[in-house]
Every structure is written in C-alpha cells, then in structure tokens.
Design a protein around this motif. Sequence first.
Motif, PDB file in Angstrom:
ATOM      1  N   TRP A   1       0.821  -1.222   0.000  1.00 47.16           N
ATOM      2  CA  TRP A   1       0.000   0.000   0.000  1.00 47.16           C
ATOM      3  C   TRP A   1       0.850   1.266   0.000  1.00 47.16           C
ATOM      4  CZ3 TRP A   1       0.720   3.484   3.873  1.00 47.16           C
ATOM      5  CH2 TRP A   1       1.243   3.035   5.086  1.00 47.16           C
ATOM      6  N   SER A   2       1.998   1.236   0.690  1.00 48.22           N
ATOM      7  CA  SER A   2       2.847   2.429   0.764  1.00 48.22           C
ATOM      8  C   SER A   2       3.422   2.781  -0.604  1.00 48.22           C
ATOM      9  CB  SER A   2       3.967   2.215   1.780  1.00 48.22           C
ATOM     10  OG  SER A   2       4.626   0.980   1.550  1.00 48.22           O
ATOM     11  N   THR A   3       3.695   1.769  -1.422  1.00 49.31           N
ATOM     12  CA  THR A   3       4.167   2.018  -2.784  1.00 49.31           C
ATOM     13  C   THR A   3       3.042   2.589  -3.637  1.00 49.31           C
ATOM     14  OG1 THR A   3       5.739   0.195  -2.558  1.00 49.31           O
ATOM     15  CG2 THR A   3       5.260   0.948  -4.788  1.00 49.31           C
ATOM     16  N   TRP A   4       1.843   2.036  -3.501  1.00 43.54           N
ATOM     17  CA  TRP A   4       0.681   2.601  -4.199  1.00 43.54           C
ATOM     18  C   TRP A   4       0.486   4.069  -3.825  1.00 43.54           C
ATOM     19  CZ3 TRP A   4      -1.962   1.080  -8.243  1.00 43.54           C
ATOM     20  CH2 TRP A   4      -2.054  -0.279  -8.569  1.00 43.54           C
ATOM     21  N   ASP A   5       0.591   4.406  -2.556  1.00 45.41           N
ATOM     22  CA  ASP A   5       0.434   5.802  -2.124  1.00 45.41           C
ATOM     23  C   ASP A   5       1.444   6.705  -2.830  1.00 45.41           C
ATOM     24  OD1 ASP A   5      -1.637   5.252  -0.395  1.00 45.41           O
ATOM     25  OD2 ASP A   5      -0.495   5.581   1.449  1.00 45.41           O
ATOM     26  N   ALA A   6       2.702   6.245  -2.876  1.00 49.79           N
ATOM     27  CA  ALA A   6       3.756   7.059  -3.480  1.00 49.79           C
ATOM     28  C   ALA A   6       3.511   7.266  -4.974  1.00 49.79           C
ATOM     29  CB  ALA A   6       5.115   6.407  -3.245  1.00 49.79           C
ATOM     30  N   ILE A   7       3.121   6.208  -5.667  1.00 55.27           N
ATOM     31  CA  ILE A   7       2.858   6.317  -7.103  1.00 55.27           C
ATOM     32  C   ILE A   7       1.717   7.286  -7.372  1.00 55.27           C
ATOM     33  CG2 ILE A   7       1.941   5.025  -9.078  1.00 55.27           C
ATOM     34  CD1 ILE A   7       3.601   2.634  -8.090  1.00 55.27           C
ATOM     35  N   LYS A   8       0.659   7.207  -6.586  1.00 54.00           N
ATOM     36  CA  LYS A   8      -0.476   8.115  -6.768  1.00 54.00           C
ATOM     37  C   LYS A   8      -0.082   9.564  -6.494  1.00 54.00           C
ATOM     38  CE  LYS A   8      -3.949   4.632  -5.548  1.00 54.00           C
ATOM     39  NZ  LYS A   8      -4.953   4.205  -4.535  1.00 54.00           N
ATOM     40  N   ALA A   9       0.878   9.751  -5.564  1.00 57.24           N
ATOM     41  CA  ALA A   9       1.321  11.106  -5.227  1.00 57.24           C
ATOM     42  C   ALA A   9       2.420  11.603  -6.156  1.00 57.24           C
ATOM     43  CB  ALA A   9       1.813  11.143  -3.785  1.00 57.24           C
TER      44      ALA A   9
END
Length: 689
Positions: free
Chosen positions: A650-658
């Motif tokens: 999830w933390s990687t998904w957050d970074a990609i979205k940001a």
Amino acid sequence: MGQIRVKKLTTTFVWLSIGLFVAACGQEQADRTQTDSMPVTITEDHAGAEEQTTTSRFGGAQLTMPPDTVNTQPQANAQRQAFFGDLHVHTNYSFDAFAFGTVASPYDAYRYAKGEAIKHPAGFDVQLRAPLDFYAVTDHAMFLGAVMSAADTTSAFSRYGHVQELHDLNMPSNQNFESLPQRVTAFSTFLPETLRRITEGSVDGDMVNQIVKDAWADIIAAAQTHNDPGKFTTFVAYEFTSSTDDRGNLHRNVIFQGADKLPAMPFSRFHSQNPEGLWDWMDGLRDNGIETLAIPHNSNGSNGQMFKMVDWANNPVDDEWARKRIRNEPLVEITQVKGTSETHPLLSDTDEWADFEIMPYRVATTLYSEPKGSYAREALLDGLTLADSGITNAYQFGFVGASDTHTGAASLDESNFFSKVGLLDADGSRRGSVPVSDGDAEVIKAAGRVNVKDIDGSNYATGAYETWSASGLTGVWAEANTRSAIYEAFRRKETFATSGPRIKIRLFASSDYPEDVLTSGAALTTAYKKGVPMGAELHTAGEDAPQLIAMATRDPNSAALQRLQIVKGWTADGKNHERVYDIACSDGGAVDPDTQRCPDNGAQVNLSNCAITQNVGAANLEMVWQDPDFNPNHRAFYYARVLENPTCRWSTWDAIKAGVQPRSDLKKTLQERAWTSPIWVLPVAAGRS
C-alpha cells in the motif's frame, strides 16, 4: 480394598434402609457407582458378626478408550462453503474511534459490510470491492459510548468538568486535520481521568454504567437488524481491552454465539485487568446458557505477554489454567492492520517468509515489543511442550484474521488503503508513505502520536502507521451463512486467515487416504470420511507419516498463487523445532527434494505503476503430501500457508499516486497470503492433549 466389619442388622431395619434408598433419588447414582465397583461378600466371623469383603468387579481391569472419531456425514461436510468476514470492527461507540473522528454507527458498519458505501471521517466514500458474508462490531467495552455522550452537549454526562474539551468534537466544522492534537489528547486522557473520578466519587458511576448499557443495547439492536440468515451474518461482540502495566497488549474480542440472552453490559478491563477474570466471567455466562468465545489479537504487540508459560501471578501454567484458557479462547487472530502475528524472523530464522508485515511496537506506542512470547507459531510449539509434560495444551488454537478498523469499514485493498484511525492516518502524508508538508509536520508534532523524520531529504511522518497493513479477513468452512453454522466452525477451528484477499484454503490429514484421493471425483467426501479437517487432532499408531491434503484457490481480484506450503512444528527431547516445506509450485515447477523449495516462477512487479507479470502463477494449487521427516513418537502440528505472486504494498501505491518515489526504508512489495488452522498429529499413546 481392605475388609469392612459390620454388625448384624435386623430384618426390619434392612427393609427400612431399602425404602430410604429408593426414596433418596439424589443419592441413587452415587450408590450405584459404589456398589458396582465394590461387590460385597458376607461371611461369619469368630465374634458372631458378619465380615464384609470387597473385591473389584471383572477383576478390576480397565481398557484403554481409543481416541478415534468417526465422521457420520462426510458427504454433507463436503458441501461446506468458504465464507469471509471480519470479527474486529470499531464504530462511534469506541472511545478511541470517536476521538479519531469516526461517526459511523454499528448500523453503518453493517451496511458497509453488505457492500454499501459509507463516509470515512475525512469525508471521502469507502466501499468494498464485494460484500462480505459476516461481520462483527467489536467496540471497546471500557466506558462504551461515553466519549460520544461527553461530546453531546445535551447529555448529563457532558456537564462534568473533565469532558468540556470534548464538546461537539465531531461536528462537521471540527472534522479537520488541525483538530488532531485535541483528538490525541482525548484519546490518551479520557479513560484514566473518568475512571479516577468515578473511583473518588466525583463522577456518578451509575450514570456511566447506564451510558454503557444503552450503547450495548444499540449495538445488539444493530446486529439483530442486519442479521439475515442465509445471506449475511452478524455477531454480537465487543473488545476486552487490557494490557500489562508495561503496555504489553492483552486485547481480546469476545464473540457471542446468539443474541436471545446476553449480559446487560460487557465485561471490561475495569472489571479485571487480568484476562483470567474474563475467562471466569465467560464460564459463568456459559453456566447460565450464554455461549461465547474470546479471540486474542495483536499478540505481536504484547511484549512477550500474550503467550507466556506462567499465569498472571507468574506461577507455572497448570492444567486448570490451561483448560480454562483453551475452553474460552479456541482461536487467535494472526493478521490485521497492526501487523501479522504468525511468526517473527528472530523466532523463525529458517523461514524466508517470516518477515511479513511486522509491526515491532507495543500497541498504541512506539515502544519495542519483545518477539518471544508474542507470536502464534512459537505458542503452538509451547503448547506441545505443555502436552508433553502432561498438561492440557493451552495453545491448541485455530487461526483467524481481521481488520481492527476504527472507521466501521475494513481497509483490505493495498491499492486503495485508507488505514485505521480516521483523521489521524487518512492519507499518505499522515501515515508516512509520502512526504509531509512543513505545515502538516507541525500539526503532527503537536499531536505527539507520531514523529517527523528526515528520510532521503524529505520529511515523513514516522512511528507505527507505516508498519501497518491492509489486512485481514477470517475465512470459515461452514454449511450455511448463519450464526449457528459459522459459530460451530469457530468452535471446531475449521477456520483460516488471509492478509486481505479472499483466498480459499483448506487442510485435511489421515493415515488412510487412497492414492487417488484427489482424482477420484469425491475428494472432499473422502477427505472428511477417512480423515480430519484443519483444527482437529489426528492420532497415529503406525510408523508411516500421515497424508496431508492441502488445497488453495486464488482470489480472482488479486494476484495468482505462487506456492503452497506446509509449516510443521514438533517437540523432541524437550526442545521446539519447526520447518517450512513447499509442497506445490505454480507454472509446472517441482519442489527441490534437498531444499524443499519451489523454483522462482519469474513473477515481477513494475514499481513505476505496480503492474504485475501476467500469465504467471496458478489459479489453484493442491497436493497430497507426506512429511519426509516424520517421527511417530513426536507430537507435531501442521498448517498450510499459500503465497501469491508479489504485488505492490500500500505504501508504494500511495507514493505512485502522489507522484513521488516510494519511501526508501519501507518494503516496496509483498506477497499476500493465507493460513489454515493447524492439525495436531499425536501418537496414540499420547491420548488426547
């Protein structure tokens, strides 16, 4: 037996005695037992009295009762379905959830589980990909509903001085990031201050108890309103939230079988800090016809306190304590938002997959949590040690998973993670997966719940939140989606846990499966008829290793399966041992007989967009497996674990979205997984543990 000398009795007295015997119904069984075990022979002695000699009937021989069981309805059992649910959900009645901005009610939580969208405290909609089958609202028993009552300025409780800062806490105008310091203060001070004032008499304890009773009645009403047998199941439940004085977590969720008869209010830490007090209360309920079970959770944050080999008073575990614990706690939650409690790399250094979503802290702190005594696999091993010493296995438990959401809504999807504690971790910057702005950093520092740390030249919120998980779910194999059928599955431990995806997995064991059991066309019927399912004991008499059948099916909305494993634990010469075996590989791979590992199937993750390798992995994995290291003299447990191909955390998904790089000190990917409850394989000579 020695001889018993008695005087001669008159005929009249003998007949009177017979009449009294017939009338004394309450003594009948005891007298019959004594008479059956001690036949009487009357002889005349030298004093003219009669001599009574006792001898053992049938020569006093006793036969050994075999531990075998027989399954009388294997075809019906083979029709059991997998149902998925969450047994750990908080709403606005929990003191902390309300303090974190949650206004979702138990009714809202059940609507969410049925597939409807509800509001997150931060204002956005949250919704499951697909409805769940069962759900339990488990609000904290400690002063249940009292924070919400304190915030309601029309309530009598709101007039007390120590709750003035809580007035209108969750009014829309106050549902913002800037309110975090106020909310963290409410979370940390409300309980101890209210308890102190009740104890000293400045707050009316009866008033607070009535608030608790009213909230509990509404929680029950919500469960009854939304329970829909055959379609959707609710359980009346709550959380017993205790800890040791050093903040070692001892939390349990208490699940009631039915709802027709219940206690007027839940038993809390304020009634006993010692979980043994909870077990006594539960035993008392059971004596009164109220069936319930407790599920320990977040043992990973217990600082070694959850699975000790001593009781609350630090006395060595004895049989009475062990029986009481396993009677009341047949299940353990091994994965949830606050990390996974299966095992730890320091405890399982030969298990390459032990380092999975480890939260290293005691619950609600950033204090280090001691691994030893905190993880389920080690507890299973210690349970075998108890059994070896002749004590009941207190840790012969099954596995479940849950979310522990404090928004009413389980956050299970890595690609759409909204975490747990409402306004405190509602976006990536607050939970530490993306950099935090200077202004937000000041608010976070003022709140004091997490810190701000420079990582690779950017400020990140850091503490516990970044170690949290998009997890998890409980799976059961049951005949129907009803309270009775699902609760019976809990009790027989035919349960499994997943880290979020709806992977189906099951395990059976037998000493008598035919070679074609998986291809015969009646695999499940045979599995039940000739063996035992997960959660049960298998007693072996021969030298040959039993056959284990493991089966796993992927979640079509998640990644394909990579490998199916058996985790074994056993005791020998007073020492604990464990080993992990790959038993089925995806993509035609074969297990290496030396390493007991599958080959790498080549599945990859593109960290620029989280795309995964297509057409790699399996939809189903199954295998009949025998332990190559089996020793018939050892007690052992086996459970199945299945791993998906790697996907983005999830933390990687957050970074990609940001649009930023993933935080360098966090894992970029993970392998979602599922675990069956264990099967205990015991030598027949060991009897029942």
